[in-house]
Design an enzyme around this catalytic site. Structure first.
Site, PDB file in Angstrom:
ATOM      1  CE  LYS A   1      16.879 -10.519  21.215  1.00 48.15           C
ATOM      2  NZ  LYS A   1      16.100 -10.881  20.038  1.00 48.15           N
TER       3      LYS A   1
ATOM      4  CB  CYS B   1      37.529 -53.406  35.742  1.00 48.73           C
ATOM      5  SG  CYS B   1      35.908 -52.805  34.640  1.00 48.73           S
TER       6      CYS B   1
ATOM      7  CG  LEU C   1      21.281 -14.624  22.804  1.00 45.65           C
ATOM      8  CD1 LEU C   1      20.112 -14.287  23.140  1.00 45.65           C
ATOM      9  CD2 LEU C   1      21.925 -13.371  21.739  1.00 45.65           C
TER      10      LEU C   1
ATOM     11  CD  GLU D   1      28.496 -30.811  35.084  1.00 40.66           C
ATOM     12  OE1 GLU D   1      27.819 -30.070  35.914  1.00 40.66           O
ATOM     13  OE2 GLU D   1      29.085 -31.831  34.565  1.00 40.66           O
ATOM     14  CE1 TYR D   2      27.009 -25.690  25.809  1.00 36.69           C
ATOM     15  CE2 TYR D   2      27.365 -27.980  24.853  1.00 36.69           C
ATOM     16  CZ  TYR D   2      27.563 -26.300  25.335  1.00 36.69           C
ATOM     17  OH  TYR D   2      27.688 -25.921  23.832  1.00 36.69           O
TER      18      TYR D   2
ATOM     19  CE  LYS E   1      18.522 -18.862  26.875  1.00 38.74           C
ATOM     20  NZ  LYS E   1      18.123 -20.664  26.021  1.00 38.74           N
TER      21      LYS E   1
ATOM     22  NE  ARG F   1      20.665 -20.898  16.567  1.00 38.06           N
ATOM     23  CZ  ARG F   1      20.544 -20.625  18.157  1.00 38.06           C
ATOM     24  NH1 ARG F   1      21.027 -21.545  19.034  1.00 38.06           N
ATOM     25  NH2 ARG F   1      19.752 -19.656  18.675  1.00 38.06           N
TER      26      ARG F   1
ATOM     27  CB  CYS G   1      36.819 -54.438  30.243  1.00 37.28           C
ATOM     28  SG  CYS G   1      35.686 -53.930  30.849  1.00 37.28           S
TER      29      CYS G   1
END
Length: 671
Positions: free
Chosen positions: A290, A408, A82, A34-35, A115, A136, A432
């Site tokens: 690579k 709502c 990557l 999904e990302y 990977k 990272r 709300c």
């Protein structure tokens, strides 16, 4: 604001949120698939309108910012990510781009690896001795995890062999084998501890423990796959040669590495690994391809966030079929009403899945989805799956339509859908309860007011017990009242009160972001704060005046104007100030008095800078009276082009805007 601008804003906001959850909090909410879909959608939209690409877009960066609980380590060589491909056609297109850039018709020799689905780390050896290790982080700065990495038995504390460089930084992946993951969760269930959703989360959570003794008890392992710093020594001139050298020095390297002399050989490797995936004993989500020759790698170079000579060929997300038993509607901070499918529970990739987001009414209509339908859901290693399609050929007779609420589901207020928007919203605002909870969670979040220790569960209880209605009520809380909450003792309560007191000292930009004005993210909040300088000036600004701020168009300007025009919002702001929320007085810059070639100019930065960070450059330009914008337009006076400058440079040249390089910028900064 054009519809495409709004789409871009919403996509960037969503992606930044999920990058933070994934990279920093180790608590992802959506599958990788999904990302990746959201990122592809963003890239496609930006390709349509390159003039709308902003420096803070997720497509222009590597990861998310590190936590402050660990010391920080700045990567001397950035840790890039990557680019991804998802099918044979995309890989073949990548292969062709590489050949075209190399001006070669001969097949490239590819080095293909697994990977790994773990946590990327950097490990520095000096004279063969491990001296530091870091995550990272955002690609430039990571967290110092040296003590924890030292506990991983697979990682040598001292390299052995000949010709070891004086300084060698190796990069690789820390991960948790499936057997170790299952044992950790088995122990956790027995003792009432935290059960991890998947091995990747378990590895990240184990590696980023503040207590190394906890890390030492976790069966983490490591594979090396690359190099950063190399000083006082040499390495082979091929990627495979380097991996073999690392192995000779005692660093663990995957034995599933293959040279491929044609695109077809790469595809064969990919298919074989996919077939063997269930028997590997650890999680992977694709293969990495690579260019083997280091000389060709240098010739190909980099784009802003990734090398041109490598790509991750991702596996399709795993899919299963199940039934939609019901659809419920959740309300977010801005009133957005999101439909959530309640599924017949089904095992997908080893995880029991019972919910899937349906995004909005358009998504439901596009799918043709009805309650009771049999659907295909897709999941890629994380928590929330997506509905891919409806199995119409097996639709039961008793299905019923999904009806969006006209009021709502939480507060009963009317709902509205603005023309041109996909989102349906509750109009109830702070009356709300759902919006109130999410607004307060946003207000105290790390990038907003940064109230340490004020987690979601605390906010939920405060709202449900009606202790807090507006952000100002937070600063009226006492330790005594907080002590009455679940799992909140006197010491924890006092810590929260202290954190609230500390949070009162903030910045104008953070305060604006914390208010949760629609479409006002961190960058826009910073722009508004810099342009107007004071709250009073911003509150009284007209829509036309608001649009003079770089990157603020009619839609954002209207949201800001309407927010401050609302009496209840002004009242809450007044209460916050009365409770002691404050920020430094603005430094007034009289552009006419600044002797600088940048004074009064609208400047756009594009490409990668090598002499300073982009944030440093922005700060120095602003200090000299420049307005730093995120996109090129007819209002732009100057474009500063770093390495790998792309569409913004092309747009500037098309409009005849003056362009200078980084060296000229540095010269002028010192002028």
């Amino acid at each position: 604001m054009e519809p495409i601008e709004q789409q871009l804003t919403e996509l960037r906001t969503t992606l930044r949120h999920h990058e933070y959850l994934y990279h920093v909090m180790d608590a992802p909410e959506i599958p990788d698939a999904e990302y990746d879909r959201l990122m592809r959608e963003l890239r496609e939209l930006e390709a349509q309108r390159p003039d709308l690409i902003t420096p803070d877009s997720p497509t222009q960066r590597v990861g998310a910012a590190p936590l402050t609980a660990f010391n920080q380590i700045r990567h001397e060589v950035p840790m890039l990510s990557l680019d991804n491909v998802f099918d044979e056609e995309s890989f073949l297109a990548f292969n062709k781009r590489v050949q075209d850039r190399l001006k070669s018709t001969e097949n490239v020799i590819w080095c293909c690896e697994l990977k790994l689905d773990g946590l990327a780390v950097s490990i520095l050896y000096e004279n063969g001795v491990l001296v530091s290790a870091a995550t990272r982080g955002d690609g430039t700065t990571g967290e110092d995890i040296t003590s924890n990495v030292r506990t991983i038995r697979a990682i040598p504390l001292k390299l052995h062999g000949d010709n070891i460089p004086a300084r060698l930084e190796v990069r690789g992946e820390v991960f948790l084998p499936q057997a170790g993951f299952e044992k950790i969760n088995e122990d956790a269930r027995r003792t009432g501890g935290k059960v991890f959703a998947n091995p990747r989360n378990a590895a990240a959570g184990s590696l980023r423990q503040l207590d190394p003794r906890i890390t030492a008890k976790r069966p983490l392992t490591f594979f090396c796959y690359g190099v950063g710093i190399l000083e006082g020594g040499e390495l082979p001139d091929t990627h495979l040669g380097r991996l073999l050298q690392f192995k000779a020095w005692g660093l663990p390297v995957s034995d599933r590495v293959t040279l491929c002399d044609s695109p077809q050989a790469v595809l064969d490797f990919y298919r074989n690994v996919e077939k063997d995936r269930p028997t590997l004993g650890f999680d992977i989500d694709g293969v990495v391809i690579k260019v083997n020759s280091l000389a060709l790698q240098e010739q190909l170079g980099f784009v802003a966030r990734a090398p041109r000579w490598a790509v991750a060929f991702k596996f399709p997300a795993q899919e299963q079929m199940t039934f939609v038993r019901d659809v419920e509607f959740q309300v977010g901070r801005t009133g957005a009403i999101t439909p959530v499918a309640r599924l017949e529970p089904v095992q997908v990739a080893g995880v029991l899945v019972s919910n899937a987001t349906l995004h909005n009414a358009d998504e439901i209509e596009q799918l043709g989805l009805r309650i009771g339908d049999k659907v295909v859901i897709r999941r890629a290693g994380d928590v929330i799956p997506q509905v891919v399609n409806v199995v119409l050929s097996e639709r039961p007779e008793e299905t019923r339509p999904i009806v969006f609420p006209t009021h709502c589901p939480v507060c009963g207020s009317d709902v509205e859908r603005v023309e041109g928007e996909a989102v349906t919203r509750c109009t109830g605002g702070l009356i709300c309860g759902a919006q109130r909870k999410e607004s307060l969670k946003h207000f105290v979040s790390r990038r907003a007011m940064d109230v340490d220790g004020m987690g979601d569960k605390i906010i939920d209880q405060l709202v449900e017990r009606e202790y807090v209605h507006t952000p100002a009520d937070l600063f009226r809380l006492t330790a005594g009242k907080l002590t009455g909450l679940d799992r909140m003792g006197p010491k924890s309560a006092q810590n929260v009160v202290n954190a609230l007191e500390k949070a009162k000292a903030t910045t104008f930009a953070r305060f604006l972001y914390a208010l949760g004005i629609r479409e006002v993210g961190e960058a826009t909040a910073a722009g508004l704060a810099a342009y107007f300088g004071t709250l009073e000036a911003l509150q009284t600004a007209t829509i036309d005046e608001l649009q003079k701020v770089p990157d603020v168009g009619i839609v954002v300007a209207t949201h800001v104007f309407n927010f401050f025009a609302e009496e209840s919002n002004r009242d809450v702001i007044g209460q916050l100030l009365a409770e002691g929320v404050h920020w430094p007085a603005p430094v007034v810059i009289n552009v006419q008095e600044i002797d600088s070639p940048f004074a009064g100019k609208t400047v756009v930065l594009t490409g990668s800078l090598s002499q300073m960070s982009r944030d440093d450059a922005k700060a120095r330009l602003a200090a000299l009276g420049a307005k730093v914008a995120g996109s090129v337009s007819k209002k732009t006076d100057l474009v500063i082009a770093g390495e790998a400058a792309g569409s913004k440079l092309a747009k500037a040249q098309e409009l005849g805007i003056t362009v200078i390089d980084e060296a000229e910028m540095i010269r002028l900064l010192g002028a």
